[in-house]
Design a protein around this motif. Structure first.
Motif, mmCIF file in Angstrom:
data_model
loop_
_atom_site.group_PDB
_atom_site.id
_atom_site.type_symbol
_atom_site.label_atom_id
_atom_site.label_comp_id
_atom_site.label_asym_id
_atom_site.label_seq_id
_atom_site.Cartn_x
_atom_site.Cartn_y
_atom_site.Cartn_z
ATOM 1 N N GLY A 174 54.457 45.265 39.907
ATOM 2 C CA GLY A 174 53.784 44.535 40.793
ATOM 3 C C GLY A 174 52.217 44.346 41.094
ATOM 4 N N VAL A 175 51.921 43.223 41.768
ATOM 5 C CA VAL A 175 50.229 43.328 41.920
ATOM 6 C C VAL A 175 50.061 43.312 43.215
ATOM 7 N N GLY A 176 49.052 43.836 43.795
ATOM 8 C CA GLY A 176 48.813 43.436 45.319
ATOM 9 C C GLY A 176 47.004 43.400 45.339
ATOM 10 N N ILE A 177 46.632 42.800 46.336
ATOM 11 C CA ILE A 177 45.390 42.544 46.980
ATOM 12 C C ILE A 177 45.102 44.135 47.692
ATOM 13 N N CYS A 178 44.493 44.948 46.989
ATOM 14 C CA CYS A 178 44.387 46.285 47.494
ATOM 15 C C CYS A 178 43.748 47.353 46.452
ATOM 16 N N GLU A 179 43.553 48.465 46.870
ATOM 17 C CA GLU A 179 42.875 49.420 45.975
ATOM 18 C C GLU A 179 44.239 50.621 45.723
ATOM 19 N N PRO A 180 44.008 51.187 44.823
ATOM 20 C CA PRO A 180 44.905 52.367 44.351
ATOM 21 C C PRO A 180 45.312 53.044 45.444
ATOM 22 N N GLU A 181 44.235 53.605 46.433
ATOM 23 C CA GLU A 181 44.496 54.529 47.498
ATOM 24 C C GLU A 181 45.293 54.066 48.411
ATOM 25 N N ASP A 182 45.226 52.575 48.615
ATOM 26 C CA ASP A 182 46.338 51.966 49.510
ATOM 27 C C ASP A 182 47.712 52.039 49.078
ATOM 28 N N VAL A 183 47.937 52.135 47.959
ATOM 29 C CA VAL A 183 49.494 52.272 47.404
ATOM 30 C C VAL A 183 49.779 53.849 47.564
ATOM 31 N N THR A 264 55.437 56.454 41.110
ATOM 32 C CA THR A 264 54.858 55.399 41.551
ATOM 33 C C THR A 264 53.492 55.511 40.967
ATOM 34 N N HIS A 265 53.165 54.672 40.142
ATOM 35 C CA HIS A 265 51.568 54.702 39.552
ATOM 36 C C HIS A 265 50.802 53.498 39.940
ATOM 37 N N ALA A 266 49.534 53.618 40.484
ATOM 38 C CA ALA A 266 48.834 52.701 41.113
ATOM 39 C C ALA A 266 47.649 52.544 39.829
ATOM 40 N N THR A 267 47.430 51.144 39.385
ATOM 41 C CA THR A 267 46.488 51.087 38.361
ATOM 42 C C THR A 267 45.400 49.923 38.996
ATOM 43 N N PRO A 268 44.188 50.398 38.971
ATOM 44 C CA PRO A 268 43.296 49.063 39.166
ATOM 45 C C PRO A 268 43.006 48.024 38.215
ATOM 46 N N LEU A 269 43.263 46.816 38.737
ATOM 47 C CA LEU A 269 43.220 45.768 37.707
ATOM 48 C C LEU A 269 41.642 45.264 37.698
ATOM 49 N N GLY A 270 40.933 45.215 38.823
ATOM 50 C CA GLY A 270 39.713 44.519 39.008
ATOM 51 C C GLY A 270 39.854 43.440 39.965
ATOM 52 N N PRO A 271 38.767 42.923 40.202
ATOM 53 C CA PRO A 271 38.615 41.850 41.470
ATOM 54 C C PRO A 271 39.393 40.523 41.039
ATOM 55 N N GLU A 273 39.582 36.267 41.868
ATOM 56 C CA GLU A 273 38.319 35.124 42.064
ATOM 57 C C GLU A 273 37.805 35.279 43.394
ATOM 58 N N LEU A 274 38.126 35.803 44.335
ATOM 59 C CA LEU A 274 37.353 35.795 45.678
ATOM 60 C C LEU A 274 36.790 37.162 45.858
ATOM 61 N N GLY A 275 36.801 38.061 44.761
ATOM 62 C CA GLY A 275 36.098 39.346 44.804
ATOM 63 C C GLY A 275 37.055 40.369 45.518
ATOM 64 N N ARG A 276 38.214 40.117 45.568
ATOM 65 C CA ARG A 276 38.925 41.361 46.239
ATOM 66 C C ARG A 276 39.722 41.999 45.358
ATOM 67 N N PRO A 277 39.857 43.616 45.610
ATOM 68 C CA PRO A 277 40.345 44.290 44.572
ATOM 69 C C PRO A 277 41.871 44.106 44.303
ATOM 70 N N ARG A 278 42.588 44.215 43.211
ATOM 71 C CA ARG A 278 43.743 44.022 42.836
ATOM 72 C C ARG A 278 44.491 45.364 41.987
ATOM 73 N N THR A 279 45.348 45.677 42.539
ATOM 74 C CA THR A 279 46.042 47.006 42.129
ATOM 75 C C THR A 279 47.443 46.743 41.660
ATOM 76 N N ALA A 280 47.912 47.117 40.580
ATOM 77 C CA ALA A 280 49.101 46.978 39.921
ATOM 78 C C ALA A 280 49.915 48.288 40.149
ATOM 79 N N VAL A 281 51.197 48.070 40.702
ATOM 80 C CA VAL A 281 51.839 49.209 40.948
ATOM 81 C C VAL A 281 53.053 49.285 39.795
ATOM 82 N N VAL A 282 53.065 50.328 39.128
ATOM 83 C CA VAL A 282 54.081 50.529 38.010
ATOM 84 C C VAL A 282 54.984 51.608 38.501
ATOM 85 N N GLU A 283 56.242 51.292 38.683
ATOM 86 C CA GLU A 283 57.112 52.250 39.198
ATOM 87 C C GLU A 283 58.317 52.469 38.298
#
Length: 337
Positions: A174-183, A264-271, A273-283
């Motif tokens: 799954g993907v969320g608008i956050c950083e790995p530390e939040d996951v 639970t693995h958190a992988t940073p995807l990059g920003p 279109e609004l510059g917000r960080p995206r993180t993938a959760v691979v569980e």
């Protein structure tokens, strides 16, 4: 009422809650979920080395006819199997004119660019350089030294798992608008389980936590019952640890399914279109049991995997909202923790 500590394997896998507690009558956990304790555990997790390895997806998603596409810290990546069955990984941008290699087919182990036919067999060619890649039997990792900036290691630190030949493994992404530390912080707050996920967890008690300012392994020990239907539950003891800066491991140490794990693995995807960080959760959920009947579950693995993935998706619908909310408050200077 404090739940009983799960014993060893009982005669039956399910238990009956004899005195169920309503959601709004359960013991509040906000006093025990101390922000300083969670923050300290997160800080220690982030200080652990990763060797610059990032989880990019499930092994099962590397198909014979097309590459696995991934993005890490804004870098496009592709992973596929070569003619001799080895994994190959590298940039997802064709070095000729920038075509997206993720949209290109794999033919007999060769990735063929669909713009002009540049063919890649996994080795350096025409300006394309491979990246270290690792198949752990369930997940695929790629090493990105320029992103991680740490001393590289030959292989990632794969958590201990039950033997795969006697288990059923499923992977949710799954993907969320956050950083790995939040996951990671979400997983280092086990107290929210029965409050935030009452459809899955009941009778949750955190029985042991790491000391603030301590040294050594961080571990949160939890007694909890997985809800099956009505009053039927599966009581277990689980331990949450952080073997890496972007990984949280839940291990079942007592009760049904002893030895099973949830990674639970958190992988940073990059920003975005609004510059917000995206993180993938691979569980990765690797379930195992010593019961003779578990052989039937392995025989029906495709169906069981779908059910396991659906369960993880339901939990992460809530937990990604939790992580996104945490990032929003942090990014605006309003996070109280």
């Amino acid at each position: 009422m404090k739940p009983r500590r799960p014993a060893g394997r009982s005669r039956y896998p399910l238990s009956l809650r004899r005195r169920p507690v309503r959601w709004d009558r359960q013991q509040p956990t906000w006093r025990q979920a101390r922000p300083a304790l969670i923050a300290e555990a997160l800080k220690r997790a982030e200080a652990r080395p990763s060797g610059n390895w990032y989880v990019v997806g499930a092994r099962r998603d590397v198909r014979a006819d097309r590459p696995l596409s991934a993005t890490v810290a804004g870098q496009e990546l592709v992973v596929w199997r070569t003619a001799d069955g080895r994994l190959a990984a590298g940039p997802g941008v064709c070095p000729h004119l920038g075509a997206p290699l993720a949209d290109s087919p794999v033919r007999c182990g060769t990735l063929v660019c669909h713009w002009h036919g540049l063919a890649l067999d996994g080795g350096p060619f025409a300006g394309w350089e491979p990246l270290p890649v690792y198949d752990d039997g369930v997940l695929v990792w790629v090493r990105l030294d320029q992103v991680g900036g740490e001393p590289p290691t030959r292989a990632p630190a794969v958590p201990a798992r039950p033997r795969l030949s006697r288990s059923v493994a499923a992977v949710y992404t799954g993907v969320g608008i956050c950083e790995p530390e939040d996951v990671v912080a979400n997983r280092l707050d086990p107290w929210h389980g029965a409050w935030f996920h009452p459809y899955s967890f009941v009778d949750l008690t955190v029985v042991d936590t790491p000391d603030v300012g301590g040294v050594g392994e961080d571990g949160f020990t939890v007694d909890v019952s997985f809800k099956v239907a009505g009053r039927l539950v599966v009581p277990v003891r689980a331990v949450f640890t952080t073997p890496g800066p972007r990984t949280v491991l839940m291990s079942i140490t007592e009760g049904e399914g002893r030895g099973s794990v949830v990674e639970t693995h958190a992988t940073p995807l990059g920003p975005d279109e609004l510059g917000r960080p995206r993180t993938a959760v691979v569980e990765a959920v690797v379930a195992s049991s010593a019961r003779p009947g578990f052989a039937a579950a392995r025989a029906a693995a495709p169906v069981v995997r779908r059910l396991m993935t659906a369960g993880a998706a339901r939990l992460w619908r809530d937990d990604l909202a939790y992580a996104e909310r945490r990032w929003l408050l942090r990014s605006t200077g309003r996070f109280p923790g």
